[in-house]
Scaffold this motif. Structure first.
Motif, PDB file in Angstrom:
ATOM      1  N   LEU A   1     -32.424   0.934 -10.854  1.00 12.99           N
ATOM      2  CA  LEU A   1     -31.426   1.821 -11.442  1.00 12.99           C
ATOM      3  C   LEU A   1     -30.375   1.019 -12.207  1.00 12.99           C
ATOM      4  O   LEU A   1     -30.000  -0.074 -11.793  1.00 12.99           O
ATOM      5  CB  LEU A   1     -30.748   2.639 -10.339  1.00 12.99           C
TER       6      LEU A   1
ATOM      7  N   LEU B   1     -24.789   6.822  -7.648  1.00  9.34           N
ATOM      8  CA  LEU B   1     -25.751   6.014  -6.894  1.00  9.34           C
ATOM      9  C   LEU B   1     -25.892   6.563  -5.470  1.00  9.34           C
ATOM     10  O   LEU B   1     -27.000   6.732  -4.952  1.00  9.34           O
ATOM     11  CB  LEU B   1     -25.311   4.552  -6.853  1.00  9.34           C
TER      12      LEU B   1
ATOM     13  N   HIS C   1     -29.246   8.091  -3.681  1.00  8.19           N
ATOM     14  CA  HIS C   1     -29.750   7.615  -2.390  1.00  8.19           C
ATOM     15  C   HIS C   1     -29.826   8.744  -1.371  1.00  8.19           C
ATOM     16  O   HIS C   1     -30.765   8.812  -0.582  1.00  8.19           O
ATOM     17  CB  HIS C   1     -28.867   6.474  -1.862  1.00  8.19           C
TER      18      HIS C   1
END
Lengths: 248, 248
Positions: free
Chosen positions: A143, A151, A155
């Motif tokens: 990424l 982020l 996740h």
DNA sequence: CCAAAAGTGTTAGACCTACACCCATGA
DNA sequence: TCATGGGTGTAGGTCTAACACTTTTGG
């Protein structure tokens, strides 16, 4: 009218090159502001871009998402976002978590409702929507720099997918209509992040009676051609409803 | 400042009388609807409503929840709501779904983030809660008339709990610190809505090595006294982290 | 001694895991 | 004929489901 404090972000997953990928974009603020009819909305968006130079930067990417309109349900809006950005309609979409830290977006309170989409990359060529400067697939292990808490959102989506896929037959949405058992296995390996035993995997899949043979085989492969399967929709729906006896 | 379009609702589950119960407080939909027609007053009045649940009538109940303040994270606010209403701090709280239909609250757009709490009824006396005059436990099969889409929210929370409890050892939060195996089994039967085999259940629990004997027994029961157990926190945490090998 | 709930073991079948070789195809 | 991935079976161990009686306690 846009809801100032509420956005929807979509983590769009696709499976290609034996990898799980996420679709990210860079929005074009000039284009974005053109379509905003209301002064209020315009001010909000330009404020957002003015205060976050990283949103304009070529190296920072973001999830596909937008502030929610007051008139549309969240589910419907998530569908709109994902169909506008991928050209696909009726994709599998799952609301998985809402992110509500007070400072997740600087200078302004925005709660974002996270959805993930599972799409089959072979069905379409990505068409950039009018709002998009750039749009690109990234492997989940590769990424780029991401804005805000995106982020963390990715996740969380992955963790949710990884768990859900073990009890519900949803992974199939990432495959084309006809696929080989090896593709199916590779998909599960990519999602779960571990190798699976080929014989045990095949036994399990066969026992579920979820698939039917198409009678066709791969063509133009430099090795023995694999059989192509599709889902048996009846049993697929039965498993979706019964749920929990699906274990990889 | 309150966020006008965002609320948090808590489905507070407790286990008592061999039943799963939900904690509700009262809302008066007529009053609320009437108030909501004047949008300008909404924030002020709803603040009043939030802080004075005594504005209640006797027939319609609602989930414990409130509009979210701009300064607080959703998780923290959900903790605040549940600790204010139950007197308990540090309860198990899980954000399970966000409800975003455009018309879920009449006359105004409110997206609500749903959490459920699992608490042990024996730890406190509800009447101690400062903000609340009318508050009551209802069995999940004996719910009163509910405002807005709160019935849907409760059903969604239940479905989520029912699924989660099969893979993660969270059901234990509903029990007192020391409990018998029969209580544990009855709890699972109440959540899952089905009878479980006593011998198989006990075997399974013992094999998990999740519990340790306290050495104590029930007292003043008109039959053979059952052993009291507590969790082995080490193994409990290991199972929480490893997750998925917990299957009832 | 009675009522009521606690507590206990076995067996048959299903499922899981680990493991190695031949097959079909195109180049 | 070689390289590549497709495809198959078995055995041992573990887990699951079904099933009934004895034990302890207080009244």
């Amino acid at each position: 009218m846009l809801l100032k404090n509420i956005s929807v972000d979509c983590v769009i997953f696709g499976f290609d090159n034996n990898k799980l990928n996420v679709l990210l974009w860079q929005a074009d603020p000039k284009l974005l502001t053109h379509i905003l009819k209301q002064e209020e909305d315009y001010e909000q968006i330009s404020f957002l871009y003015d205060s976050h130079p990283s949103l304009l930067d070529d190296h920072t990417w973001g999830l596909i998402g937008a502030h929610a309109p007051a008139e549309t349900s969240l589910d419907e809006f998530a569908q709109n976002i994902s169909s506008e950005s991928t050209g696909l309609t009726g994709v599998y979409l799952k609301q998985f978590q809402t992110f509500g830290r007070a400072d997740r977006v600087p200078y302004y309170r925005v709660v974002t409702i996270g959805y993930y989409a599972l799409i089959n990359l072979h069905y379409h060529n990505l068409r950039k929507s009018a709002l998009t400067k750039k749009m690109q697939w990234f492997g989940i292990d590769e990424l780029p720099p991401l804005c805000f808490d995106h982020l963390e959102i990715i996740h969380a989506a992955l963790a949710h997918l990884r768990e859900t896929v073990q009890y519900h037959p949803i992974g199939f949405h990432l495959l084309p209509e006809e696929f080989t058992l090896t593709e199916l296995q590779t998909l599960y390996e990519a999602i779960l992040g571990k190798k699976l035993d080929i014989r045990n995997f095949r036994k399990k899949i066969h026992n579920m009676e979820l698939l039917e043979e198409t009678g066709k085989k791969q063509e133009n492969v430099p090795h023995r051609a694999a059989k192509l399967y599709r889902f048996d929709p009846g049993n697929y729906n039965r498993l979706v409803n019964e749920g929990l006896n699906f274990r990889i």
